[in-house]
Motif scaffolding. Structure first.
Motif, short mmCIF file in Angstrom:
data_model
loop_
_atom_site.label_atom_id
_atom_site.label_comp_id
_atom_site.label_asym_id
_atom_site.label_seq_id
_atom_site.Cartn_x
_atom_site.Cartn_y
_atom_site.Cartn_z
N ARG A 41 0.85 -1.19 0.00
CA ARG A 41 0.00 0.00 0.00
C ARG A 41 0.89 1.24 0.00
NH1 ARG A 41 -4.31 2.40 4.44
NH2 ARG A 41 -5.14 4.01 3.05
N HIS A 42 0.48 2.22 -0.76
CA HIS A 42 1.20 3.50 -0.80
C HIS A 42 1.31 4.09 0.61
CE1 HIS A 42 -2.51 5.78 -0.16
NE2 HIS A 42 -3.08 4.92 -0.99
N THR A 56 -1.04 9.99 2.42
CA THR A 56 -1.25 11.08 1.44
C THR A 56 -1.32 12.44 2.14
OG1 THR A 56 -3.67 11.11 1.53
CG2 THR A 56 -2.64 9.49 0.04
N SER A 113 -0.81 0.77 -9.50
CA SER A 113 -1.92 1.65 -9.84
C SER A 113 -1.31 2.85 -10.58
CB SER A 113 -2.60 2.13 -8.55
OG SER A 113 -3.35 3.31 -8.78
N ARG A 148 0.34 8.52 -6.25
CA ARG A 148 0.77 8.10 -4.92
C ARG A 148 1.33 6.69 -4.94
NH1 ARG A 148 -4.95 8.79 -4.65
NH2 ARG A 148 -6.16 6.98 -3.96
N CYS A 149 0.95 5.90 -5.93
CA CYS A 149 1.50 4.55 -6.10
C CYS A 149 2.68 4.56 -7.06
CB CYS A 149 0.42 3.61 -6.61
SG CYS A 149 -0.87 3.28 -5.40
N GLU A 181 -7.79 2.67 -6.76
CA GLU A 181 -8.69 2.60 -5.62
C GLU A 181 -10.13 2.73 -6.11
OE1 GLU A 181 -9.75 1.46 -2.89
OE2 GLU A 181 -8.32 2.40 -1.53
N THR A 222 -0.37 -0.58 -4.66
CA THR A 222 -1.77 -0.22 -4.87
C THR A 222 -2.38 0.41 -3.62
OG1 THR A 222 -3.85 -1.08 -5.79
CG2 THR A 222 -2.59 -2.58 -4.34
N HIS A 223 -3.67 0.23 -3.43
CA HIS A 223 -4.46 0.91 -2.41
C HIS A 223 -5.12 -0.10 -1.47
CE1 HIS A 223 -4.08 4.34 -5.16
NE2 HIS A 223 -4.28 3.44 -6.10
#
Length: 173
Positions: free
Chosen positions: A7-8, A11, A50, A54-55, A74, A138-139
């Motif tokens: 997971r990123h 944020t 993704s 952010r990814c 996401e 990914t998310h």
């Protein structure tokens, strides 16, 4: 086959903001977290990400060659994107909260919609792949969807799987 679900990191969005497919940046500083993540994944691996920055930013740090796939995005929160959760009209929010698996967000998608695109990616890119080590950046929603699929956990119970920012989950298939 080893699969690493990543997971990123956190944020720039303040807590309480709905930002599913909004292309938001990462909260600085993050390089130390990126280094920690890199130390947990194999050097020689295929990396899918993704396409949200952010990814991609993390995936680019992890490897010189990555493949982005829109199916790893996401959940699409439609009209709710970038709104505070507590500002979403109750007439929209309550039905979704009562059945987030099947009820779509206005102009967005439901969790089952996300799950269908994620499992489509999984079948095409993972099951049919002969690689020994794969990393997926990914998310949380995507990771929860994958975990439900491989463990036969009902989608309604997806939130039983805790997925922190910067989490690295190793699966062996």
């Amino acid at each position: 086959m080893e699969i690493y679900l990543v997971r990123h990191t956190e944020t720039i969005c303040e807590k309480g903001i709905c930002y599913g497919q909004s292309d938001v940046g990462l909260k600085a500083p993050f390089l130390e977290q990126f280094e920690s993540i890199r130390s947990q994944i194999p050097v020689e691996s295929i990396i899918y990400s993704s396409p949200l920055r952010r990814c991609v930013q993390l995936a680019d740090f992890l490897a010189s060659s990555i493949t982005t796939d829109f199916r790893l995005m996401e959940m699409d929160f439609g009209d709710w994107e970038m709104k505070k959760w507590d500002a979403i009209p109750e007439t929209d929010f309550t039905p979704w909260m009562n059945d987030f698996v099947n009820v779509s967000v206005p102009n967005g998608e439901s969790f089952v919609d996300l799950h269908h695109r994620v499992t489509d990616f999984w079948k095409e890119k993972i099951i049919l792949n002969s690689a020994e080590k794969i990393v997926i950046v990914t998310h949380a929603g995507v990771i929860r969807s994958i975990l439900c699929a491989i463990s036969n956990l009902p989608l309604k119970d997806a939130f039983m799987n805790k997925v922190d920012f910067g989490a690295v989950l190793k699966l062996e298939l």
